[in-house]
Design a protein around this motif. Structure first.
Motif, PDB file in Angstrom:
ATOM      1  N   MET A  95       1.288  -0.511   0.121  1.00  0.00           N
ATOM      2  CA  MET A  95      -0.138  -0.292  -0.600  1.00  0.00           C
ATOM      3  C   MET A  95       0.742   1.534  -0.435  1.00  0.00           C
ATOM      4  SD  MET A  95      -2.820  -0.853   2.618  1.00  0.00           S
ATOM      5  CE  MET A  95      -3.685   0.706   1.973  1.00  0.00           C
ATOM      6  N   GLY A  96       0.185   2.093  -1.138  1.00  0.00           N
ATOM      7  CA  GLY A  96       0.979   3.768  -0.644  1.00  0.00           C
ATOM      8  C   GLY A  96       0.551   4.859   0.348  1.00  0.00           C
ATOM      9  N   GLU A  97       1.469   5.724   0.853  1.00  0.00           N
ATOM     10  CA  GLU A  97       0.558   6.062   2.037  1.00  0.00           C
ATOM     11  C   GLU A  97       1.603   7.882   1.470  1.00  0.00           C
ATOM     12  OE1 GLU A  97      -0.750   7.134   6.152  1.00  0.00           O
ATOM     13  OE2 GLU A  97       0.329   5.104   5.696  1.00  0.00           O
ATOM     14  N   HIS A  98       0.414   8.749   0.605  1.00  0.00           N
ATOM     15  CA  HIS A  98       1.332   9.951   1.016  1.00  0.00           C
ATOM     16  C   HIS A  98       0.534  10.992   1.997  1.00  0.00           C
ATOM     17  CE1 HIS A  98       2.110   7.306  -2.335  1.00  0.00           C
ATOM     18  NE2 HIS A  98       3.270   8.349  -2.383  1.00  0.00           N
ATOM     19  N   SER A  99       1.247  12.016   2.325  1.00  0.00           N
ATOM     20  CA  SER A  99       1.183  13.266   2.470  1.00  0.00           C
ATOM     21  C   SER A  99       1.342  14.207   2.422  1.00  0.00           C
ATOM     22  CB  SER A  99       1.758  13.595   4.025  1.00  0.00           C
ATOM     23  OG  SER A  99       1.486  14.342   4.854  1.00  0.00           O
ATOM     24  N   SER A 100       0.127  15.041   1.913  1.00  0.00           N
ATOM     25  CA  SER A 100       0.110  16.691   1.107  1.00  0.00           C
ATOM     26  C   SER A 100      -0.118  17.764   1.678  1.00  0.00           C
ATOM     27  CB  SER A 100      -0.092  16.202  -0.704  1.00  0.00           C
ATOM     28  OG  SER A 100       0.133  15.551  -1.003  1.00  0.00           O
ATOM     29  N   TYR A 101       0.971  18.915   0.946  1.00  0.00           N
ATOM     30  CA  TYR A 101       0.705  20.166   1.353  1.00  0.00           C
ATOM     31  C   TYR A 101       0.998  20.867   0.271  1.00  0.00           C
ATOM     32  CZ  TYR A 101       1.847  18.002   5.857  1.00  0.00           C
ATOM     33  OH  TYR A 101       2.201  16.882   7.716  1.00  0.00           O
ATOM     34  N   VAL A 102      -0.215  22.345   0.887  1.00  0.00           N
ATOM     35  CA  VAL A 102      -0.417  23.034   0.083  1.00  0.00           C
ATOM     36  C   VAL A 102       1.118  24.952   0.965  1.00  0.00           C
ATOM     37  CG1 VAL A 102      -0.904  24.372  -1.845  1.00  0.00           C
ATOM     38  CG2 VAL A 102      -1.938  22.905  -1.538  1.00  0.00           C
ATOM     39  N   GLN A 103       1.620  25.648  -0.236  1.00  0.00           N
ATOM     40  CA  GLN A 103       2.093  26.285   0.378  1.00  0.00           C
ATOM     41  C   GLN A 103       1.589  27.672  -0.042  1.00  0.00           C
ATOM     42  OE1 GLN A 103       6.299  26.386   0.470  1.00  0.00           O
ATOM     43  NE2 GLN A 103       6.504  28.293   1.591  1.00  0.00           N
ATOM     44  N   SER A 104       1.528  28.680   0.523  1.00  0.00           N
ATOM     45  CA  SER A 104       0.941  29.960  -0.001  1.00  0.00           C
ATOM     46  C   SER A 104       2.024  31.122   0.914  1.00  0.00           C
ATOM     47  CB  SER A 104       0.075  30.167  -0.246  1.00  0.00           C
ATOM     48  OG  SER A 104      -0.867  30.628   1.109  1.00  0.00           O
ATOM     49  N   ASN A 105       2.303  32.171   0.487  1.00  0.00           N
ATOM     50  CA  ASN A 105       2.832  33.170   0.848  1.00  0.00           C
ATOM     51  C   ASN A 105       2.197  34.144   1.355  1.00  0.00           C
ATOM     52  OD1 ASN A 105       5.740  32.103   1.286  1.00  0.00           O
ATOM     53  ND2 ASN A 105       6.415  33.597  -0.398  1.00  0.00           N
ATOM     54  N   ASN A 106       1.504  35.336   2.007  1.00  0.00           N
ATOM     55  CA  ASN A 106       0.798  36.004   2.311  1.00  0.00           C
ATOM     56  C   ASN A 106       1.480  36.975   3.715  1.00  0.00           C
ATOM     57  OD1 ASN A 106      -1.770  37.104   2.682  1.00  0.00           O
ATOM     58  ND2 ASN A 106      -2.133  36.380   4.607  1.00  0.00           N
ATOM     59  N   LYS A 107       2.125  38.552   3.015  1.00  0.00           N
ATOM     60  CA  LYS A 107       2.323  39.204   4.200  1.00  0.00           C
ATOM     61  C   LYS A 107       3.266  38.919   4.138  1.00  0.00           C
ATOM     62  CE  LYS A 107      -2.459  41.224   4.812  1.00  0.00           C
ATOM     63  NZ  LYS A 107      -3.653  41.497   6.085  1.00  0.00           N
ATOM     64  N   GLY A 108       4.045  38.073   3.978  1.00  0.00           N
ATOM     65  CA  GLY A 108       5.315  37.704   3.914  1.00  0.00           C
ATOM     66  C   GLY A 108       5.449  36.780   5.040  1.00  0.00           C
ATOM     67  N   LYS A 109       4.719  35.983   5.270  1.00  0.00           N
ATOM     68  CA  LYS A 109       4.379  35.094   6.430  1.00  0.00           C
ATOM     69  C   LYS A 109       4.054  33.489   4.957  1.00  0.00           C
ATOM     70  CE  LYS A 109       2.247  32.591   9.672  1.00  0.00           C
ATOM     71  NZ  LYS A 109       0.750  33.554  11.378  1.00  0.00           N
ATOM     72  N   SER A 110       5.048  32.752   5.420  1.00  0.00           N
ATOM     73  CA  SER A 110       4.624  31.418   4.602  1.00  0.00           C
ATOM     74  C   SER A 110       3.587  31.081   5.590  1.00  0.00           C
ATOM     75  CB  SER A 110       5.786  30.606   4.889  1.00  0.00           C
ATOM     76  OG  SER A 110       5.795  28.822   4.608  1.00  0.00           O
ATOM     77  N   ILE A 111       2.923  30.278   5.024  1.00  0.00           N
ATOM     78  CA  ILE A 111       1.244  29.894   5.407  1.00  0.00           C
ATOM     79  C   ILE A 111       1.699  28.176   4.037  1.00  0.00           C
ATOM     80  CG2 ILE A 111      -1.322  29.442   4.700  1.00  0.00           C
ATOM     81  CD1 ILE A 111      -1.106  32.391   4.879  1.00  0.00           C
ATOM     82  N   LEU A 112       1.458  26.916   5.254  1.00  0.00           N
ATOM     83  CA  LEU A 112       1.408  25.797   4.619  1.00  0.00           C
ATOM     84  C   LEU A 112       0.015  25.319   5.696  1.00  0.00           C
ATOM     85  CD1 LEU A 112       3.274  24.398   3.414  1.00  0.00           C
ATOM     86  CD2 LEU A 112       3.900  23.035   5.194  1.00  0.00           C
ATOM     87  N   THR A 113      -0.584  24.692   4.327  1.00  0.00           N
ATOM     88  CA  THR A 113      -1.668  24.155   4.641  1.00  0.00           C
ATOM     89  C   THR A 113      -1.968  22.695   3.850  1.00  0.00           C
ATOM     90  OG1 THR A 113      -3.151  25.832   4.105  1.00  0.00           O
ATOM     91  CG2 THR A 113      -4.582  23.869   4.183  1.00  0.00           C
ATOM     92  N   PRO A 114      -2.003  21.510   5.339  1.00  0.00           N
ATOM     93  CA  PRO A 114      -2.527  19.714   4.642  1.00  0.00           C
ATOM     94  C   PRO A 114      -3.835  19.662   3.859  1.00  0.00           C
ATOM     95  CG  PRO A 114      -2.561  20.089   6.644  1.00  0.00           C
ATOM     96  CD  PRO A 114      -2.122  21.768   6.138  1.00  0.00           C
ATOM     97  N   ILE A 115      -3.815  19.388   2.489  1.00  0.00           N
ATOM     98  CA  ILE A 115      -4.407  18.416   2.220  1.00  0.00           C
ATOM     99  C   ILE A 115      -5.095  17.279   1.609  1.00  0.00           C
ATOM    100  CG2 ILE A 115      -4.206  20.931   0.808  1.00  0.00           C
ATOM    101  CD1 ILE A 115      -3.407  19.244  -2.140  1.00  0.00           C
ATOM    102  N   GLU A 116      -6.330  16.310   1.445  1.00  0.00           N
ATOM    103  CA  GLU A 116      -6.258  15.333   2.000  1.00  0.00           C
ATOM    104  C   GLU A 116      -6.181  14.883   0.264  1.00  0.00           C
ATOM    105  OE1 GLU A 116      -6.256  13.843   3.745  1.00  0.00           O
ATOM    106  OE2 GLU A 116      -6.333  14.507   5.350  1.00  0.00           O
ATOM    107  N   THR A 117      -4.960  14.862  -0.533  1.00  0.00           N
ATOM    108  CA  THR A 117      -5.261  14.148  -1.436  1.00  0.00           C
ATOM    109  C   THR A 117      -3.976  12.652  -2.470  1.00  0.00           C
ATOM    110  OG1 THR A 117      -3.221  15.411  -2.660  1.00  0.00           O
ATOM    111  CG2 THR A 117      -5.282  15.871  -2.747  1.00  0.00           C
ATOM    112  N   GLY A 118      -3.692  12.056  -2.776  1.00  0.00           N
ATOM    113  CA  GLY A 118      -2.987  10.758  -2.894  1.00  0.00           C
ATOM    114  C   GLY A 118      -1.434  11.469  -3.162  1.00  0.00           C
ATOM    115  N   PHE A 119      -1.014  11.004  -4.588  1.00  0.00           N
ATOM    116  CA  PHE A 119       0.016  11.346  -4.435  1.00  0.00           C
ATOM    117  C   PHE A 119      -0.234  12.191  -5.560  1.00  0.00           C
ATOM    118  CE2 PHE A 119       4.007  10.797  -7.937  1.00  0.00           C
ATOM    119  CZ  PHE A 119       4.963  11.243  -6.911  1.00  0.00           C
ATOM    120  N   ILE A 120       0.577  13.932  -5.869  1.00  0.00           N
ATOM    121  CA  ILE A 120       0.146  14.352  -6.686  1.00  0.00           C
ATOM    122  C   ILE A 120       0.902  14.515  -8.064  1.00  0.00           C
ATOM    123  CG2 ILE A 120       0.100  17.032  -7.334  1.00  0.00           C
ATOM    124  CD1 ILE A 120      -0.308  17.379  -4.249  1.00  0.00           C
TER     125      ILE A 120
END
Length: 238
Positions: A95-120
């Motif tokens: 079985m494969g297991e992956h953990s995915s995140y999305v990063q954005s920059n907002n007003k000079g701050k790094s924002i990292l959000t976990p998302i529910e997907t498989g291997f992107i």
């Protein structure tokens, strides 16, 4: 002279940030180089996630050594405003297991959000209601030969974080993702995998492979056509 004074600190600061991230990579790889990947992959994920959150310049750094050594995969959105990370956090079984995140920059701050997907596999982008919507093609690996292909929809909120958005209109409901099962027994003799999800160049149509009860591809697709508010199911096509 004033111009030189202004430019030099900027170059120096950028250089220091880049060096810090490079040093972080080197230290992390050195720490785990004599250990089995599947024993430490979740620790590696945690360390990288903390670093990304702490350092907004990580948005422009691709962690090349960690990508090579620890199966980190990175994709940018077409507008370059979002950065997607996928970590292999499985135990090494079938079985494969992956953990995915999305990063954005907002007003000079790094924002990292976990998302529910498989291997992107890919990130595409379209527009609904004058707002960007990101289409994430991904793959889930189940046990043995089984798996699934999926496409998930996300948008940014006012705080720079990512949230799902329901843009797939089926016969019965409006969903934020659509998926199709996969069985490798139905690959051809060369091991080639057919397109289980087709997305045309202009993102007007999204086609999902039609399967029989044994998960065998039928050479036909369930078509979703883009309207003003959703990808609307329209019927079966070849």
């Amino acid at each position: 002279m004033n111009k030189l004074v202004l430019i030099f600190p900027f170059v120096l600061i950028s250089s220091l940030h880049a060096e810090t991230l490079a040093q972080f990579e080197k230290k992390l790889i050195k720490q785990y180089e004599h250990k089995e990947f599947y024993e430490v992959n979740q620790e590696i994920e945690s360390a990288v996630v903390v670093k990304i959150k702490q350092d907004p310049t990580s948005f422009d750094y691709n962690f090349p050594n960690i990508q090579d050594a620890y199966s980190l995969r990175i994709h940018f959105s077409p507008d370059k405003k979002l950065k997607f990370y996928t970590f292999d956090v499985g135990s090494g079984g079938t079985m494969g297991e992956h953990s995915s995140y999305v990063q954005s920059n907002n007003k000079g701050k790094s924002i990292l959000t976990p998302i529910e997907t498989g291997f992107i596999l890919d990130v595409k982008q379209t527009v609904f209601a004058q707002q960007p919507v990101y289409l994430i093609e991904n793959y889930y690996k189940a046990s043995s030969c089984m798996g699934a292909y999926a496409i998930n929809a996300f948008k940014s909120n006012t705080n720079g974080r990512i949230q799902t958005v329901k843009i797939f209109q089926t016969k019965k409901a409006k969903l934020d993702n659509i998926s199709v099962d996969y069985d490798c027994h139905h690959d051809n003799e060369k091991g080639d995998v057919p397109d289980y999800i087709r997305v045309d160049k202009n993102l007007k149509n999204i086609d999902i492979m039609l399967l029989d009860q044994a998960y065998k591809p039928q050479g036909k697709y369930l078509r979703y056509v883009k309207t003003n508010s959703a990808y609307q199911y329209s019927g079966v096509v070849k």
